[in-house]
Structures are given as structure tokens and as C-alpha cells.
Design a protein around this motif. Structure first.
Motif, PDB file in Angstrom:
ATOM      1  N   THR A 106       6.736   4.748 -11.864  1.00 14.17           N
ATOM      2  CA  THR A 106       5.353   4.729 -12.146  1.00 14.17           C
ATOM      3  C   THR A 106       4.840   4.223 -13.434  1.00 14.17           C
ATOM      4  O   THR A 106       3.804   3.500 -13.632  1.00 14.17           O
ATOM      5  N   HIS A 151       3.136  10.888  -9.696  1.00 13.08           N
ATOM      6  CA  HIS A 151       2.008  10.720 -10.722  1.00 13.08           C
ATOM      7  C   HIS A 151       2.530  11.105 -11.890  1.00 13.08           C
ATOM      8  O   HIS A 151       3.311  11.985 -12.165  1.00 13.08           O
ATOM      9  N   THR A 187       2.796   1.920  -3.453  1.00 13.70           N
ATOM     10  CA  THR A 187       1.787   2.570  -4.532  1.00 13.70           C
ATOM     11  C   THR A 187       1.260   3.970  -4.484  1.00 13.70           C
ATOM     12  O   THR A 187       1.606   4.868  -5.251  1.00 13.70           O
ATOM     13  N   ASN A 188       1.367   4.070  -3.095  1.00 11.41           N
ATOM     14  CA  ASN A 188       0.934   5.697  -2.464  1.00 11.41           C
ATOM     15  C   ASN A 188       2.064   6.540  -2.723  1.00 11.41           C
ATOM     16  O   ASN A 188       1.853   7.698  -3.256  1.00 11.41           O
ATOM     17  N   ALA A 238       0.928  -1.177  -0.162  1.00 10.81           N
ATOM     18  CA  ALA A 238       0.003  -0.045  -0.007  1.00 10.81           C
ATOM     19  C   ALA A 238       0.965   1.201  -0.195  1.00 10.81           C
ATOM     20  O   ALA A 238       0.798   2.251  -0.621  1.00 10.81           O
ATOM     21  N   THR A 273       4.361  -3.828  -6.359  1.00  8.80           N
ATOM     22  CA  THR A 273       3.968  -2.621  -6.816  1.00  8.80           C
ATOM     23  C   THR A 273       4.569  -2.260  -8.249  1.00  8.80           C
ATOM     24  O   THR A 273       3.606  -1.685  -9.056  1.00  8.80           O
ATOM     25  N   PRO A 319      -9.270   7.097  -9.181  1.00 12.21           N
ATOM     26  CA  PRO A 319      -8.597   6.987  -7.787  1.00 12.21           C
ATOM     27  C   PRO A 319      -7.619   5.865  -7.607  1.00 12.21           C
ATOM     28  O   PRO A 319      -8.089   4.867  -8.083  1.00 12.21           O
ATOM     29  N   ASN A 320      -6.589   6.369  -6.886  1.00 10.94           N
ATOM     30  CA  ASN A 320      -5.316   5.356  -6.383  1.00 10.94           C
ATOM     31  C   ASN A 320      -4.960   4.891  -7.743  1.00 10.94           C
ATOM     32  O   ASN A 320      -4.213   3.667  -7.648  1.00 10.94           O
ATOM     33  N   PHE A 321      -4.802   5.524  -8.780  1.00 14.60           N
ATOM     34  CA  PHE A 321      -4.166   5.303 -10.099  1.00 14.60           C
ATOM     35  C   PHE A 321      -3.500   6.494 -10.471  1.00 14.60           C
ATOM     36  O   PHE A 321      -3.663   7.267 -10.915  1.00 14.60           O
ATOM     37  N   PRO A 322      -1.769   6.255 -10.336  1.00 16.94           N
ATOM     38  CA  PRO A 322      -1.024   7.507 -10.671  1.00 16.94           C
ATOM     39  C   PRO A 322      -0.630   7.641 -11.793  1.00 16.94           C
ATOM     40  O   PRO A 322       0.224   7.897 -12.261  1.00 16.94           O
TER      41      PRO A 322
END
Length: 401
Positions: A234, A42, A37-38, A34, A291, A86-89
Motif C-alpha cells: 500500500t 488501508h 487497487t481495491n 481496479a 497498481t 475516496p479510493n485512496f488507501p
């Protein structure tokens, strides 16, 4: 022992091995997934081209989320739309079709450059436009003089803002015409980073003949070449076209983890019973590899993998305890009383990492369905991959000794 019946409870009463808290290792792995990924920067990509060139088809086959179909739509200007989830960079900026009159074209170009400038003005890496893909339909077999002029202008202006431009020849189902168009574009000195032919989906020629899709992996590689290391990480996560890119980056993680594992026991070899620190390194490795692949895996899958690779009783599901394979690695002795030195730590960590990369690749290619990780068939595949990896390492060690 029949371990297929209830994998979710497989580790309930047997969650430690030689002092290793398996549940803690699993939790650590999931937490790091988690966080990993965060922490991805971006990525922002802009698409330009005429209507009908296949921009939506391109991005839906290039990236693992179908942004053009299910992504959140955010109007940026009257002619530019941003797609994200959301949550997709990743955000893809799509411009209005370029086939309009000259006045409209001039306005679109102005909005594109204004958007690039505005995104760069914050000084934040995650806000900037990082790459511009100019799409041309290769099937049309031509490029308008106005387009050539426009590309020269935008490459000149975007160069100042450090936004590389890649020309994508979409719908490239005819090799001769594609080469002809590509050669012509190369001869025009447009200042672009690359010209990449792509067929995003299989093309039906009729009469039972078709041209298989190709080129998306090459496009992914060319985009990667324009990015910083952080943004390349990314890209590896969000793209689905190049398994090789994911495997390459994952292998770097395995190499680094192997070196870390060896260093951890370099001075003082550890009894297997005290190898929690080594397991922590390996759990971190699995999280980082996950990841890179950007695939959803659940707690049961991580538990199954860790317990099997560590040689717990879960390994007997496949009909043979992996602990016996570990015995063949010089220095480890028996699973209960052996010593882990640098060579053993390296061998186990490398083998575990390579087996996990193979499993991630199988999920990426659809050989294992993420939503059915707990199924008997998938568990059998998972165990066979891990089993084979450790046996191969055992054979390699015997040949080297």
C-alpha cells in the motif's frame, strides 16, 4: 503509416494478432488494475508535532494525493483530525500543535493514545494506526525537555500497541545544525525506530541560493521497514517520494510473471498463434505494476503498449515493426509461425515488464503527462521505449548465443 492521428481507433479493425484478442487483453488488464487497487490494505499514519513544523508540507510531498489541501477532513477527537480521500488507501491522522501548556499537552497525549487504542481494538489491520511520525523543526535547532519526556512516554506506551515511532526532522536546510540535533536525539535513547532529516521542498536561502529538497525517499524507506508486506505494498502505491521503491516492487512482479510465463510453456512450446495464455499473464503483470505506481492510465495507453509489445501492426507507428526485433530472439522464428518456448516466453515477458516500468517511471517523474497520453509527442516516447527494450533484448540474446 501515420498512427498518431487517431489512437483511440487504432485497434478498432486490428484488435487481434495471431489469434490473440487484444481488446480482451486490454479489458483484463484494466479490470485487474481496479481489483488490485481495491484489494490494497488501508494504511493509517499519525502525525504529531508543534504547529508550524511543516506537517502539511510533509504529507503533501510524501504522498501522491494532497490530503492536507484537498482531502476529506474527519474530526476524530477535539485535538485529532483524520485526512483521507475516496479510493485512496491512506488516512493521515494529524494531532493539534504540541506547543500548548502542560495541561493541554497531557490531554493531547491522552487523546493520541486513546485513538491508537481504539483503532487497534477492532482487530482489523486496516483500522489500526501503523506508524507515528513525530515531527521536529530542525531549523529551530532545539528540542524541548518536555518533548523528550513526551516521546519517551509515547514510545513506551505505543510499543505495547506495536505502533512504531519515527522522528522526522523537518525543514532540515542546514546540514551542521541538522546533524547536531540528530546526534543529540540519538543519544537520548528515546526508543524510536529512526530519526530522519527531511527537507520536503526546496528552501530559498536568498541571494539566488537555495537548498534542494531531500530525505523524503529515506523517510519512505524507514516507514516501509515498520510495515508488514501487505501494508508495504500500500505504501508503494500511495507514496510518490521514492521511485526506487516502486521500481523495486515492480521488478519483483516482473520476475514472478517471467517465471509464470516460462512455466506455462515449459512442457509444451506454444505456436505464436496460440499464445493467448501468455498474453493473459503479461496483462496481469502490467496491471500489478500499474497498481504499484498508483498512476492513472487510460485504455488507449494500455492498448498501445500491448499491441506494440506484441508486435502488431501498431508497432510500425515508430517506423519499424517490432516483429522484426522478435525474430532476432532465438526460437521465435517469424512473427506468424514461430514457436514460443520457455526461454522466449521469459525474454519477451521480462522485456515487456521492464519497458513498462520505465514508462511508469517517466510518468511519475513528469516526463510523460498522464492527461496527454494520446498526444503525438507522448506516443513517440512510449514507442521509442518499447522499441529500444526489445532491441536490447535481441542484442542480449545474440551475445549469449
Amino acid at each position: 503509416m501515420n498512427g498518431y492521428a487517431n489512437t483511440s481507433n487504432m485497434y478498432k479493425d486490428n484488435n487481434s494478432f495471431s489469434g490473440i484478442d487484444l481488446l480482451s487483453a486490454v479489458k483484463s488488464c484494466l479490470d485487474r488494475m481496479a481489483i488490485g487497487t481495491n484489494n490494497l490494505k488501508h494504511l493509517n499514519i499519525m502525525l504529531v508535532g508543534k504547529s508550524g513544523v511543516g506537517k502539511s508540507t510533509l504529507i503533501n510531498n510524501l504522498f501522491r494525493e494532497k490530503l492536507a489541501q484537498t482531502g476529506g477532513i474527519r474530526p476524530v477527537t477535539s485535538d485529532i483530525t483524520g485526512y483521507s480521500k475516496p479510493n485512496f488507501p491512506l488516512t493521515v491522522y494529524d494531532s493539534r500543535g504540541f506547543e500548548l501548556n502542560r495541561s493541554a499537552q497531557k490531554n493531547i497525549k491522552k487523546q493520541i493514545m486513546s485513538t491508537i487504542t481504539k483503532c487497534a481494538s477492532t482487530g482489523r489491520t486496516e483500522d489500526a494506526i501503523h506508524c507515528l511520525l513525530y515531527c521536529i523543526n530542525s531549523g529551530s535547532r532545539r528540542i524541548e525537555p518536555e518533548e523528550l519526556s513526551w516521546i519517551r512516554e509515547i514510545t513506551s506506551e505505543s510499543y505495547i500497541l506495536k505502533v512504531p515511532v519515527i522522528i522526522v526532522l523537518t525543514q532540515s536546510y542546514s546540514a551542521p545544525y541538522t546533524k547536531q540535533l540528530s546526534d543529540f536525539i540519538h543519544s537520548q535513547s528515546l526508543g524510536v525506530s529512526a530519526v530522519v532529516p527531511v527537507l520536503a521542498e526546496d528552501y530559498d536561502l536568498g541571494m539566488g541560493q537555495s537548498v534542494k529538497h531531500y530525505g523524503l525517499d529515506n523517510l519512505t524507506a524507514e516507514i516501509e521497514h515498520t510495515l508488514s508486506d501487505e501494508l508495504a505494498s500500500t505504501l508503494a502505491n500511495v507514496q510518490k517520494a521514492s521511485a526506487e521503491m516502486k521500481q523495486r516492487k515492480a521488478s519483483l512482479i516482473v520476475n514472478a510473471s517471467t517465471a509464470e510465463a516460462a512455466a506455462a510453456v515449459a512442457l509444451t512450446p506454444l505456436p505464436v498463434a496460440d499464445s493467448a495464455a501468455l498474453v493473459a499473464i503479461q496483462a496481469k503483470m502490467l496491471a500489478e505494476i500499474t497498481t504499484v505506481f498508483g498512476l492513472g492510465v487510460n485504455r488507449s495507453f494500455i492498448s498501445l503498449f500491448l499491441s506494440t509489445a506484441l508486435g502488431t501492426s501498431g508497432a510500425t507507428i515508430g517506423g519499424r515493426a517490432l516483429a522484426s526485433a522478435l525474430k532476432l530472439i532465438p526460437g521465435i522464428g517469424t512473427a506468424a509461425g514461430g514457436m514460443i518456448n520457455a526461454a522466449v516466453a521469459s525474454g519477451i515477458t521480462t522485456t515487456m515488464g521492464n519497458a513498462y516500468i520505465r514508462l511508469m517511471t517517466m510518468i511519475l517523474n513528469g516526463q510523460i503527462l498522464p492527461e496527454e497520453l494520446d498526444s503525438k509527442i507522448n506516443i513517440e516516447k512510449i514507442l521509442s521505449v518499447i522499441d529500444a527494450a526489445f532491441l536490447k533484448e535481441s542484442d542480449n540474446e545474440k551475445n549469449r548465443s
